[in-house]
Design an enzyme around this catalytic site. Structure first.
Site, PDB file in Angstrom:
ATOM      1  N   ASP A 294      22.240  19.704  50.060  1.00 12.59           N
ATOM      2  CA  ASP A 294      21.061  20.356  50.392  1.00 12.59           C
ATOM      3  C   ASP A 294      20.063  19.463  49.463  1.00 12.59           C
ATOM      4  O   ASP A 294      20.373  18.872  48.593  1.00 12.59           O
ATOM      5  CB  ASP A 294      20.970  21.764  49.830  1.00 12.59           C
ATOM      6  CG  ASP A 294      19.815  22.559  50.010  1.00 12.59           C
ATOM      7  OD1 ASP A 294      19.325  22.705  51.167  1.00 12.59           O
ATOM      8  OD2 ASP A 294      19.087  22.987  48.988  1.00 12.59           O
ATOM      9  N   SER A 295      18.788  19.682  49.698  1.00  7.43           N
ATOM     10  CA  SER A 295      17.553  19.111  49.039  1.00  7.43           C
ATOM     11  C   SER A 295      17.646  19.550  47.619  1.00  7.43           C
ATOM     12  O   SER A 295      17.160  18.795  46.695  1.00  7.43           O
ATOM     13  CB  SER A 295      16.303  19.319  49.593  1.00  7.43           C
ATOM     14  OG  SER A 295      16.304  20.787  49.575  1.00  7.43           O
TER      15      SER A 295
ATOM     16  N   HIS B  21      17.171  28.065  50.757  1.00  8.92           N
ATOM     17  CA  HIS B  21      16.776  28.255  49.598  1.00  8.92           C
ATOM     18  C   HIS B  21      16.152  29.824  49.732  1.00  8.92           C
ATOM     19  O   HIS B  21      16.287  30.474  48.523  1.00  8.92           O
ATOM     20  CB  HIS B  21      15.360  27.562  49.272  1.00  8.92           C
ATOM     21  CG  HIS B  21      15.721  26.279  48.689  1.00  8.92           C
ATOM     22  ND1 HIS B  21      16.034  25.159  49.067  1.00  8.92           N
ATOM     23  CD2 HIS B  21      15.291  25.675  47.325  1.00  8.92           C
ATOM     24  CE1 HIS B  21      16.200  24.029  48.499  1.00  8.92           C
ATOM     25  NE2 HIS B  21      15.758  24.556  47.333  1.00  8.92           N
TER      26      HIS B  21
ATOM     27  N   CYS C  78      16.043  28.714  55.835  1.00  8.69           N
ATOM     28  CA  CYS C  78      15.719  27.914  54.782  1.00  8.69           C
ATOM     29  C   CYS C  78      16.956  28.477  53.737  1.00  8.69           C
ATOM     30  O   CYS C  78      16.725  29.642  53.557  1.00  8.69           O
ATOM     31  CB  CYS C  78      14.512  27.636  54.112  1.00  8.69           C
ATOM     32  SG  CYS C  78      14.444  26.546  52.884  1.00  8.69           S
TER      33      CYS C  78
ATOM     34  N   GLU D 297      12.395  26.251  43.272  1.00  7.10           N
ATOM     35  CA  GLU D 297      13.054  24.986  42.521  1.00  7.10           C
ATOM     36  C   GLU D 297      12.337  25.136  40.975  1.00  7.10           C
ATOM     37  O   GLU D 297      12.973  24.544  39.972  1.00  7.10           O
ATOM     38  CB  GLU D 297      12.658  23.792  43.190  1.00  7.10           C
ATOM     39  CG  GLU D 297      13.155  23.339  44.177  1.00  7.10           C
ATOM     40  CD  GLU D 297      14.736  23.055  43.970  1.00  7.10           C
ATOM     41  OE1 GLU D 297      14.822  22.192  42.993  1.00  7.10           O
ATOM     42  OE2 GLU D 297      15.787  23.315  44.746  1.00  7.10           O
TER      43      GLU D 297
ATOM     44  N   CYS E 266      21.188  22.574  54.712  1.00  7.56           N
ATOM     45  CA  CYS E 266      19.733  22.423  54.577  1.00  7.56           C
ATOM     46  C   CYS E 266      19.066  22.388  56.117  1.00  7.56           C
ATOM     47  O   CYS E 266      19.495  21.609  56.687  1.00  7.56           O
ATOM     48  CB  CYS E 266      19.414  20.973  53.719  1.00  7.56           C
ATOM     49  SG  CYS E 266      17.611  20.847  53.636  1.00  7.56           S
TER      50      CYS E 266
HETATM   51  N1  DGL Z   1      16.731  24.356  51.657  1.00 12.14           N
HETATM   52  C1  DGL Z   1      16.319  23.523  52.689  1.00 12.14           C
HETATM   53  C2  DGL Z   1      16.158  24.106  53.915  1.00 12.14           C
HETATM   54  O1  DGL Z   1      17.107  24.847  54.196  1.00 12.14           O
HETATM   55  C3  DGL Z   1      14.988  22.580  52.293  1.00 12.14           C
HETATM   56  C4  DGL Z   1      14.107  23.327  51.399  1.00 12.14           C
HETATM   57  C5  DGL Z   1      13.111  22.036  50.879  1.00 12.14           C
HETATM   58  O2  DGL Z   1      13.648  20.896  50.261  1.00 12.14           O
HETATM   59  O3  DGL Z   1      11.871  22.013  51.414  1.00 12.14           O
HETATM   60  O4  DGL Z   1      15.411  23.893  54.859  1.00 12.14           O
END
Ligand code: DGL
Length: 275
Positions: A11-12, A195, A193, A159, A74
């Site tokens: 993931d990012s 996150h 997402c 974050e 992600c």
């Molecule tokens: N968690 C990631 C997603 O599902 C990316 C979040 C990001 O880095 O902008 O899209």
């Protein structure tokens, strides 16, 4: 002799931990290697080329550490890099390895849950602009009315640990109001997402009770379990000693502290530089 190794989860940043948690519950015997590119997160507002380059760097790092199967936990990476990695990189350089994303299994689940056939998809700008959800859903659920909405502030709030502040709540409420105003018939909202489930308590409080919220962790865990049943040749390449190793491109101590609280575990992450 085939090399065996853990299943890679990328993931990012921290978001993929919400997926890893559910995968581990479903498949506790497997070994996992988690990589968060926290130093370069968020990916959501970055261009196609940059997300593709960063994601391919991460996938290669996981391959070098023995992974034969990598999950892009992600949506932004799945939307912008998965197809190109599968078509251009794997077939030529690593035909024996597999990279899977999170979009396809999530769209199938969305169609199963909605009764009004009006759904909402909340995601990063990159995922929304790629139109990946609309394109996927149009293939097998063309009757669904898909309302997409980008929430560009949510990942930075997570974050930077600012999501439970009055400022954070303002942005969350503002985005939820906007998607509901677009279409009052929405009965199911997908958090597209990885996150966003970190905000689930805040989101639940702000949405009307009749709206179902779908998070991707369980969906991806189910889909991976099914994939492994259908692919014994990949299972053969995965080690099974119930271990998890965590790597981050940011400061390992900061990552360890936050990941430990999210995973309810004592995590000691390693630092890794991607290039
Ligand atoms: N968690 C990631 C997603 O599902 C990316 C979040 C990001 O880095 O902008 O899209």
């Amino acid at each position: 002799m085939s090399v065996k190794g853990p299943i890679g989860v990328f993931d990012s940043g921290y978001g993929g931990l919400t997926v890893l948690k559910e995968i581990r519950e479903k498949l506790p015997e497997y070994d996992f290697l988690y990589l968060g590119d926290n130093a370069r997160a968020p990916y959501g507002s970055r261009s196609f080329e940059v997300v593709y380059d960063y994601t391919w760097q991460a996938v290669q790092a996981l391959f070098e550490r023995g992974c034969s199967l990598v999950i892009l936990a992600c949506n932004t990476a799945s939307a912008k890099a998965l197809r190109s990695i599968q078509r251009l990189k794997l077939s030529e350089f690593h035909p024996e390895k597999r990279v899977l994303g999170v979009i396809r299994p999530s769209t199938e689940e969305l169609d199963k849950h909605t009764k009004t056939k009006h759904v909402g998809v909340l995601a990063t700008e990159g995922t929304i602009r790629s139109n990946s959800y609309e394109i996927e859903l149009a293939k097998f659920a063309p009757d669904l009315v898909v309302n997409q909405h980008a929430c560009p502030m949510w990942v930075p709030l997570i974050e930077n640990n600012q999501f439970d502040t009055p400022g954070g709540i303002y942005f969350i409420q503002n985005d939820l109001t906007q998607i509901l105003n677009k279409d009052p018939k929405i009965d199911t909202i997908l958090l597209a997402c990885t996150h966003y489930p970190i905000l689930i308590e805040q989101i639940r409080k702000l949405l009307p009770a009749q709206i179902e919220i779908l998070a991707q962790g369980k969906i991806v865990a189910e889909s991976l379990t099914d994939y492994l049943k259908r692919h014994p040749e990949i299972v053969e390449k995965c080690t099974r000693n119930s271990t998890v190793t965590y790597m981050t491109t940011e400061n390992a101590l900061i990552f360890s502290e936050k990941a430990s609280s999210m995973m309810n575990d004592d995590i000691v992450a390693e630092h890794l530089t991607l290039h």
